[in-house]
Design an enzyme around this catalytic site. Structure first.
Site, short mmCIF file in Angstrom:
data_model
loop_
_atom_site.label_atom_id
_atom_site.label_comp_id
_atom_site.label_asym_id
_atom_site.label_seq_id
_atom_site.Cartn_x
_atom_site.Cartn_y
_atom_site.Cartn_z
CB ALA A 221 -1.26 -0.18 0.91
CB CYS A 274 5.71 5.48 5.97
SG CYS A 274 5.06 5.03 8.23
C1 UDX Z 1 6.61 2.98 13.97
C2 UDX Z 1 7.44 2.24 13.53
O1 UDX Z 1 8.59 3.82 12.87
C3 UDX Z 1 6.88 2.08 12.43
O2 UDX Z 1 7.52 0.92 11.53
C4 UDX Z 1 5.71 2.24 11.73
O3 UDX Z 1 4.91 1.62 10.40
C5 UDX Z 1 4.82 2.50 12.93
O4 UDX Z 1 5.50 2.06 14.45
P1 UDX Z 1 6.07 5.66 15.20
O5 UDX Z 1 4.82 5.33 16.04
O6 UDX Z 1 5.94 6.76 14.32
O7 UDX Z 1 6.31 4.44 13.25
O8 UDX Z 1 7.58 5.56 15.83
P2 UDX Z 1 8.07 6.43 17.10
O9 UDX Z 1 7.37 7.91 16.99
O10 UDX Z 1 9.76 6.84 16.47
O11 UDX Z 1 7.79 5.13 18.04
C6 UDX Z 1 8.52 4.26 19.12
C7 UDX Z 1 8.72 4.52 19.80
O12 UDX Z 1 9.31 3.44 20.24
C8 UDX Z 1 9.05 5.21 20.65
O13 UDX Z 1 8.57 6.31 21.56
C9 UDX Z 1 10.51 4.82 21.44
O14 UDX Z 1 11.31 4.92 22.65
C10 UDX Z 1 9.58 3.00 21.08
N1 UDX Z 1 10.84 2.35 21.77
C11 UDX Z 1 11.55 1.68 21.12
C12 UDX Z 1 10.65 1.55 22.84
O15 UDX Z 1 9.49 1.66 23.75
N2 UDX Z 1 11.48 0.17 22.49
C13 UDX Z 1 11.94 -0.05 21.67
O16 UDX Z 1 13.13 -1.22 21.97
C14 UDX Z 1 12.31 0.40 20.84
C1 UDX Z 2 1.23 7.19 4.55
C2 UDX Z 2 0.88 6.53 4.67
O1 UDX Z 2 -0.61 7.64 3.43
C3 UDX Z 2 -0.17 5.81 5.74
O2 UDX Z 2 -1.21 4.77 5.36
C4 UDX Z 2 0.75 4.97 6.32
O3 UDX Z 2 -0.15 4.74 7.14
C5 UDX Z 2 1.97 5.61 6.16
O4 UDX Z 2 2.60 6.27 5.51
P1 UDX Z 2 2.19 9.38 6.49
O5 UDX Z 2 3.79 9.49 5.70
O6 UDX Z 2 2.02 10.05 7.52
O7 UDX Z 2 1.13 8.09 5.42
O8 UDX Z 2 1.41 10.56 4.59
P2 UDX Z 2 0.48 10.95 3.43
O9 UDX Z 2 -0.26 11.82 3.47
O10 UDX Z 2 0.42 9.79 3.35
O11 UDX Z 2 1.99 11.98 2.62
C6 UDX Z 2 2.97 11.07 2.59
C7 UDX Z 2 3.86 12.49 2.28
O12 UDX Z 2 3.79 12.72 0.65
C8 UDX Z 2 3.99 14.25 2.66
O13 UDX Z 2 5.34 14.13 2.06
C9 UDX Z 2 3.32 14.08 1.95
O14 UDX Z 2 3.34 15.21 1.27
C10 UDX Z 2 3.12 13.87 0.46
N1 UDX Z 2 2.40 13.37 -1.14
C11 UDX Z 2 0.90 13.84 -0.50
C12 UDX Z 2 2.89 14.22 -2.31
O15 UDX Z 2 3.39 15.01 -2.35
N2 UDX Z 2 1.32 15.08 -3.21
C13 UDX Z 2 0.89 14.17 -2.36
O16 UDX Z 2 -0.17 14.20 -3.17
C14 UDX Z 2 0.26 13.01 -1.58
#
Ligand code: UDX
Ligand code: UDX
Length: 457
Positions: A221, A274
């Protein structure tokens, strides 16, 4: 009465909002979000949350202290839970085999071992983080390496929320995907997770599948979404040369119901935690199964994204008479998209670095992301300023470059900005949001993304 006890390890952009919504929608469950970071957990307990997300505070406030708890006691949270979601980060590996491509699974594995170590009752372990396909198998192997009779089921329940719209996406998802083993115990665990979402998501939007399909669907996706952006961005380059207009092209192709209108905004490039990570991961997996052609196909989506960022900076340098040394350039926006404070992989980081390497004087402004911007550009003390007010940021600048499509940048007083700038004044629109004709008439030399430049000389 508490019907289920849910723990979530990882209180980040995914774990925090997802659990807050589950707690709000399911007052009969107890939800504990645990994280190793004391600072993060402390912030979740205040009204100054560690992440900015529209509507999140209200959802957290609805559950906090009632059935939503934040804690650094990871073993305690695991021990009392029936269901453990894991949403720790899975960044791209920076070392050793697969560096720069493969997912770094060390945090995930550490959590799995912790679950094994502290559990005294059976649990369902749910993969929320995006993981390489087949990771559940590794997790099962680790979790079942015990001899105390405690049983674990591993479920894949990837999260599709986008930042900036996380709460809306969680409350009203296009679909929820739950993958499990198709054994009797796997199907039973799958049903337990279905039951959680069925509290507010219509049953026909809760999809179930085998565990590998669920894992791969998340990567696919994100790859498809990113591919759409690279497709329209590649066309934007051609539009700039041919007097076509990428907005008009996007509109025309998007009205074909088979293509659809969304996600066709040309930009300086996609960012976020992501897309790049997941495509690199997909490429790595394809390569490791010997599927070189497939790997190359997806790699090209990333190549176009990098090209788009570089192309933007090159247009700035060329437009401004082939030198930007000492020129003040205001970057409007630093977040990777509007409505978030998140700057991970934001194209603005790369653009800012390239401009600083060219010895420009860079002024960064953003309504929510300045704190993160400071961290991203640490090490570039010279020629760099952070300013909250966009009008102040533009004062005395040679150029303004729009990096993020914040609503506030759509309705600026460009006449006021133009008057305060050095002349000739330049506007580079990396998000295609400005009324070009209007700003051109004010006197700006305008470089829209996806249509030819409009210059007064
Ligand atoms: C995370 C992953 O990055 C991504 O691959 C997945 O798609 C969604 O989950 P995100 O929630 O954005 O995304 O990450 P982040 O905001 O970095 O949060 C991860 C948290 O895990 C941090 O707060 C970090 O402190 C915590 N963590 C990390 C633990 O509690 N234990 C660990 O061993 C490592
Ligand atoms: C993405 C996916 O949309 C979501 O489903 C997944 O769980 C995590 O990754 P996110 O990265 O939070 O979410 O934001 P998204 O709205 O997808 O935008 C990603 C990037 O693409 C941003 O930098 C945005 O500005 C850019 N973008 C998006 C464009 O440049 N053009 C577009 O038309 C849409």
């Amino acid at each position: 009465m508490t019907e289920k006890r849910i723990a979530c390890i990882g209180a980040g952009y995914v774990g925090g909002p997802t659990m807050a919504v589950i707690a709000m929608k399911c007052p009969q469950y107890k939800v504990t979000v645990a994280d190793i970071s004391e600072a993060r957990i402390a912030a979740w307990q205040t009204d100054d949350l560690p992440i900015y997300e529209p509507g999140l505070l209200e959802v957290v406030q609805a559950g906090r202290g009632r059935n939503l708890f934040f804690s650094t006691d990871i073993p305690g949270a695991i021990r009392e839970a029936d269901i453990v979601f894991v949403s720790v980060n899975t960044p791209t590996k920076t070392f050793g085999d697969g560096a720069g491509k493969a997912a770094d699974l060390q945090y995930w594995e550490r959590v799995a071992r912790e679950i094994l170590r502290v559990s005294t009752s059976p649990k369902i372990v749910v993969e929320k983080s995006t993981l390489p396909v087949k990771t559940a198998h590794i997790m099962e192997t680790i979790l079942n390496a015990n001899n105390n009779g405690v049983k674990f089921e591993v479920i894949s329940n990837p999260e599709f929320l986008a930042e900036g719209t996380a709460i809306q996406d969680l409350l009203d998802p296009d679909r929820v995907l739950i993958g499990s083993r198709e054994t009797p115990s796997g199907l039973k665990a799958r049903q337990e997770i279905v039951d959680i979402y069925a509290n507010w998501v219509p049953r026909e939007r809760i999809l179930t599948s085998n565990v590998w399909s669920a894992e791969l669907s998340k990567l696919a996706a994100n790859a498809f979404l990113a591919q759409r952006i690279s497709s329209i961005n590649s066309i934007s380059a051609l539009c700039e040369r041919t007097e076509a207009n990428v907005k008009e092209v996007a509109r025309a192709i998007g009205m074909d119901a088979r293509i659809g209108p969304r996600f066709l905004n040309a930009s300086v490039g996609f960012g976020g935690s992501c897309f790049k990570k997941d495509i690199l991961n997909l490429v790595y997996i394809c390569e490791s199964y010997g599927l070189q052609e497939v790997a190359r196909y997806w790699q090209a989506v990333l190549d176009i994204n990098e090209y788009q960022e570089k192309r933007f900076v090159r247009a700035m340098i060329r437009g401004m008479f082939n030198t930007i040394v000492g020129k003040r350039i205001a970057l409007f926006g630093f977040a990777f998209k509007a409505d978030t404070s998140d700057t991970r992989e934001s194209p603005a980081i790369y653009v800012a670095r390239d401009l600083l390497e060219e010895q420009a004087h860079v002024v960064v402004t953003d309504p929510k992301a300045l704190e993160n911007a400071r961290k991203d550009l640490a090490g570039y003390a010279e020629n760099l300023e952070f300013v909250e007010d966009p009008y102040e940021a533009a004062r005395g600048a040679h150029a303004v470059a729009i990096m993020t499509e914040w609503d506030v940048y759509r309705s600026l007083d460009w006449e006021r900005i133009y008057r305060s700038m050095e002349k000739p004044a330049f506007l580079f629109d990396g998000r295609d949001i400005v009324d070009y004709k209007h700003v051109y008439d004010l006197g700006f030399n305008v470089y829209p993304l996806g249509s030819p430049a409009m210059k007064h000389f």
